[in-house]
Design an enzyme around this catalytic site. Structure first.
Site, PDB file in Angstrom:
ATOM      1  CG  LEU A 172      -1.916  -1.102   1.396  1.00 56.94           C
ATOM      2  CD1 LEU A 172      -2.646  -0.973   2.736  1.00 56.94           C
ATOM      3  CD2 LEU A 172      -2.929  -1.110   0.255  1.00 56.94           C
ATOM      4  CG  ASP A 173       0.408   4.369  -2.854  1.00 57.56           C
ATOM      5  OD1 ASP A 173       1.287   3.643  -3.341  1.00 57.56           O
ATOM      6  OD2 ASP A 173      -0.518   4.871  -3.514  1.00 57.56           O
ATOM      7  CE  LYS A 174       5.028   9.067   4.821  1.00 55.65           C
ATOM      8  NZ  LYS A 174       5.882  10.269   4.648  1.00 55.65           N
ATOM      9  NE  ARG A 277      -2.559   8.437  -4.911  1.00 60.72           N
ATOM     10  CZ  ARG A 277      -1.296   8.696  -4.601  1.00 60.72           C
ATOM     11  NH1 ARG A 277      -0.472   7.708  -4.258  1.00 60.72           N
ATOM     12  NH2 ARG A 277      -0.852   9.941  -4.651  1.00 60.72           N
TER      13      ARG A 277
END
Length: 375
Positions: A172-174, A277
């Site tokens: 997962l992205d930060k 996104r």
């Protein structure tokens, strides 16, 4: 190039520390023991006259990258004829004697155990399910060499040290929160990788987006994604068949819409970088707080409003179906409430009993949008 390896004490008075390098170069870590340092010397031959020094070093020592030598130059760890050289663009001349002081990279010191309180949802001898908080980095990378989930896993169980990426099979992205599965054995890691590739691991996200929502309450987005040719830090919808584009499919369901905001559920059918996104921005509804893709901070949120809400999979060893759910974290829940949006579990793909139907699922639009579409 002719060279020889000479192990000696360091030539410089200190070690360079640059763990915030975000330009793709390899940062040099500190502190290190002097025994870890090594000097290499070489003399420039006629065919190499006029080469950039970073290129000359990389050609002579192919086991290291050019970026590694660029970092050494910046750190002041390279000398030509006894003079320190810091510019990678400097040119070497025939007869020059070059000394490079090899130093451990930041990557080399990144893969170390760091005890931390991991938010474990489920664990057995084969796997761990983690509810990652926003702000936690999954893999060490430039600017984030320590304090990552990988560091925590190395401290959490001994077997992580012998697994690729400590058993991490997806990320997962930060600033994205929510559920992740991690393997604890090589058998489990291999099975999870196969299941993800076969789309047998079901991931359902909740996202808070700028509206208004337009079109049907359920949208199937089939738009290939690749590196944005105008901004290499971004991904972009490039169109199916475009050079560098990879197929990407996301199913999006409207949970609620009000006051120019939308709460949506997203189910991944592929796992491209920044897929949700990018697809939400393509729909004209970028995520709140996602400035990279056209969103903006609002409703008290500075990070992108994306949460891995549900996770379903067959256990990689026993085959038993496992379904998990993570409620919206406090910041997203408060933002949704401020926007006047209501969560309705019926809008989303259930993972409790077994794999959800990828195309339909239990979905009742009349129950999901009581205000009327787009309000």
């Amino acid at each position: 190039m002719t060279s020889e390896i000479i192990s000696t004490p360091p030539l410089s008075g200190g070690l360079w520390d640059d763990d915030a390098a975000d330009d793709g170069m390899v940062a040099v870590a500190t502190p290190v023991d002097e025994a870890d340092l090594e000097r290499r010397t070489g003399r420039v031959e006629l065919p190499d006259h006029g080469l950039r020094i970073d290129k000359w070093l990389a050609q002579g020592h192919p086991e290291f990258s050019r970026g590694y030598f660029q970092s050494l130059l910046e750190a002041g760890a390279v000398w030509v004829n006894g003079r320190q050289v810091r510019k990678a663009s400097a040119r070497v001349s025939v007869g020059d004697e070059v000394v490079a002081e090899l130093r451990p990279t930041a990557q080399a010191s990144a893969f170390v155990p760091e005890p931390m309180a991991l938010p474990v949802v489920f664990e057995d001898e084969h796997l761990i399910v983690i509810d990652k908080p926003a702000g936690m980095v999954v893999h060490p990378a430039a600017g984030h060499w320590r304090g990552t989930l990988l560091n925590g896993l190395l401290a959490h169980h001994a077997g992580a040290s012998v697994l690729p990426r400590a058993g991490i099979v997806h990320r997962l992205d930060k600033d994205t929160s929510g559920l992740m599965v991690v393997g604890k054995t090589q058998v489990a890691v291999d099975a999870l990788v196969r299941a993800i590739a076969a789309r047998d691991v079901h991931r359902v996200y909740l996202a808070l987006a700028h509206g208004p929502w337009r079109g049907e309450p359920e949208r199937w987005v089939d738009q290939a994604i690749g590196r944005d040719p105008r901004n290499r830090l971004r991904m972009a919808v490039l169109g199916n068949g475009a050079g560098g584009a990879r197929p990407a499919q996301t199913r999006v369901r409207l949970v609620d819409a009000a006051n120019g905001w939308a709460l949506v559920g997203c189910k991944l059918h592929t796992g491209r970088t920044h897929q949700i996104r990018v697809h939400m921005a393509w729909l004209g509804c970028p995520l709140v707080g996602d400035s990279l893709y056209g969103g903006r901070p609002a409703l008290g949120l500075q990070r992108q409003a994306l949460h891995a809400h549900r996770l379903g999979l067959n256990h990689p060893v026993t085959g038993r179906w496992m379904g998990f759910e993570s409620p919206l974290p406090l910041d997203l829940a408060e933002a949704a409430a401020e926007a006047g949006l209501r969560y309705n579990a019926k809008c989303l793909w259930s993972v409790e009993a077994g794999p959800p139907d990828a195309m339909d699922g239990a979905y009742d639009p009349a129950a999901l949008i009581p205000r009327g579409r787009g309000q």
